[in-house]
Enzyme design. Structure first.
Site, PDB file in Angstrom:
ATOM      1  N   ASP A  28      -4.074  -2.047 -17.747  1.00 57.16           N
ATOM      2  CA  ASP A  28      -2.898  -1.965 -17.152  1.00 57.16           C
ATOM      3  C   ASP A  28      -2.068  -3.386 -17.436  1.00 57.16           C
ATOM      4  OD1 ASP A  28      -1.383  -0.173 -14.639  1.00 57.16           O
ATOM      5  OD2 ASP A  28      -0.671  -2.333 -14.657  1.00 57.16           O
ATOM      6  N   ILE A  29      -0.914  -3.304 -17.675  1.00 61.43           N
ATOM      7  CA  ILE A  29      -0.073  -4.786 -18.013  1.00 61.43           C
ATOM      8  C   ILE A  29       0.056  -5.535 -16.791  1.00 61.43           C
ATOM      9  CG2 ILE A  29       2.288  -3.858 -17.694  1.00 61.43           C
ATOM     10  CD1 ILE A  29       2.902  -5.179 -20.581  1.00 61.43           C
ATOM     11  N   ASN A  85      -1.209   8.397  -8.790  1.00 58.87           N
ATOM     12  CA  ASN A  85      -0.160   8.149  -8.161  1.00 58.87           C
ATOM     13  C   ASN A  85       0.936   9.526  -8.676  1.00 58.87           C
ATOM     14  OD1 ASN A  85      -0.782   5.974  -6.879  1.00 58.87           O
ATOM     15  ND2 ASN A  85      -0.053   4.954  -8.213  1.00 58.87           N
ATOM     16  N   GLY A  91       4.190   6.583  -5.348  1.00 62.61           N
ATOM     17  CA  GLY A  91       4.373   5.228  -5.922  1.00 62.61           C
ATOM     18  C   GLY A  91       4.214   5.621  -7.689  1.00 62.61           C
ATOM     19  N   SER A  93       5.310   5.750 -11.337  1.00 58.70           N
ATOM     20  CA  SER A  93       6.482   5.029 -12.080  1.00 58.70           C
ATOM     21  C   SER A  93       6.649   5.192 -13.604  1.00 58.70           C
ATOM     22  CB  SER A  93       6.351   3.403 -11.700  1.00 58.70           C
ATOM     23  OG  SER A  93       5.218   3.077 -12.538  1.00 58.70           O
ATOM     24  N   HIS A  98      -1.694   9.644 -15.385  1.00 63.09           N
ATOM     25  CA  HIS A  98      -2.598   8.612 -15.677  1.00 63.09           C
ATOM     26  C   HIS A  98      -3.399   8.477 -14.411  1.00 63.09           C
ATOM     27  CE1 HIS A  98       1.419   6.987 -14.378  1.00 63.09           C
ATOM     28  NE2 HIS A  98       0.499   6.205 -13.729  1.00 63.09           N
ATOM     29  N   HIS A 100      -5.719   5.629 -12.556  1.00 63.78           N
ATOM     30  CA  HIS A 100      -5.935   4.117 -12.591  1.00 63.78           C
ATOM     31  C   HIS A 100      -7.589   3.834 -12.393  1.00 63.78           C
ATOM     32  CE1 HIS A 100      -1.482   2.799 -11.900  1.00 63.78           C
ATOM     33  NE2 HIS A 100      -1.423   4.127 -11.383  1.00 63.78           N
TER      34      HIS A 100
HETATM   35  P1  AMP Z   1       2.106   4.324 -11.531  1.00 62.14           P
HETATM   36  O1  AMP Z   1       2.984   3.280 -10.963  1.00 62.14           O
HETATM   37  O2  AMP Z   1       1.186   5.126 -11.184  1.00 62.14           O
HETATM   38  O3  AMP Z   1       3.040   5.282 -12.310  1.00 62.14           O
HETATM   39  O4  AMP Z   1       1.230   3.299 -12.553  1.00 62.14           O
HETATM   40  C1  AMP Z   1       2.084   2.976 -13.803  1.00 62.14           C
HETATM   41  C2  AMP Z   1       1.177   1.700 -14.366  1.00 62.14           C
HETATM   42  O5  AMP Z   1       1.537   1.659 -15.717  1.00 62.14           O
HETATM   43  C3  AMP Z   1       1.639   0.378 -13.480  1.00 62.14           C
HETATM   44  O6  AMP Z   1       0.312   0.115 -12.941  1.00 62.14           O
HETATM   45  C4  AMP Z   1       2.176  -0.390 -14.495  1.00 62.14           C
HETATM   46  O7  AMP Z   1       1.630  -1.783 -14.449  1.00 62.14           O
HETATM   47  C5  AMP Z   1       1.612   0.035 -15.818  1.00 62.14           C
HETATM   48  N1  AMP Z   1       2.369  -0.158 -17.197  1.00 62.14           N
HETATM   49  C6  AMP Z   1       3.742   0.000 -17.271  1.00 62.14           C
HETATM   50  N2  AMP Z   1       4.025  -0.384 -18.398  1.00 62.14           N
HETATM   51  C7  AMP Z   1       2.819  -0.808 -19.192  1.00 62.14           C
HETATM   52  C8  AMP Z   1       2.403  -0.979 -20.665  1.00 62.14           C
HETATM   53  N3  AMP Z   1       3.493  -1.193 -21.526  1.00 62.14           N
HETATM   54  N4  AMP Z   1       1.202  -1.166 -20.810  1.00 62.14           N
HETATM   55  C9  AMP Z   1       0.093  -1.123 -19.901  1.00 62.14           C
HETATM   56  N5  AMP Z   1       0.452  -0.654 -18.518  1.00 62.14           N
HETATM   57  C10 AMP Z   1       1.818  -0.613 -18.439  1.00 62.14           C
END
Ligand code: AMP
Length: 112
Positions: A28-29, A85, A91, A93, A98, A100
């Site tokens: 995760d970034i 999520n 939550g 986004s 995916h 976590h």
């Molecule tokens: P969610 O909020 O459950 O939809 O998780 C989306 C996740 O994607 C968040 O934890 C972000 O930090 C992660 N994320 C967004 N852009 C990237 C990226 N380019 N590379 C890796 N993780 C990312």
């Protein structure tokens, strides 16, 4: 094309920790724990609420690979958390399913 589809297509770089024909796992970034990895299906399912009954094998594979990645990252002894999520209150986004994997520290419960 979602952000995660671009990562699958290698249009956006990611720190990949596991890949096979059906799933991809990458760091995760914006990590929320010392270890924070996302495991995603290569097939685009927006969120778990929209998964179909015929996605059962893929979803089982996703969970078992999350297990394997957690083991590979040395999280089995102390434990870890898997989080999916779903939707605004959950939550979510990125509208590409995916899971976590969070570990490397004790996590609070209940989540915020
Ligand atoms: P969610 O909020 O459950 O939809 O998780 C989306 C996740 O994607 C968040 O934890 C972000 O930090 C992660 N994320 C967004 N852009 C990237 C990226 N380019 N590379 C890796 N993780 C990312």
């Amino acid at each position: 094309m979602t952000l995660f589809e671009k990562i699958i297509a290698r249009e956006i770089p990611a720190d990949i920790v596991y890949e096979d024909d059906r799933v991809l796992a990458f760091k995760d970034i914006n990590p929320q724990a010392p270890v924070h990895v996302l495991v995603i299906p290569k097939q685009s399912i927006p969120r778990i609420a929209e998964a179909a009954d015929h996605d059962q094998d893929l979803l089982g594979h996703l969970l078992l690979k999350a297990r394997d990645v957690a083991g590979k990252l040395d999280l089995k002894e102390n434990g870890f958390r898997l989080v999916i999520n779903n939707g605004p209150d959950g939550g979510e986004s990125v509208p590409h399913l995916h899971c976590h994997i969070l570990g490397g520290r004790a996590l609070n419960w209940p989540p915020g």
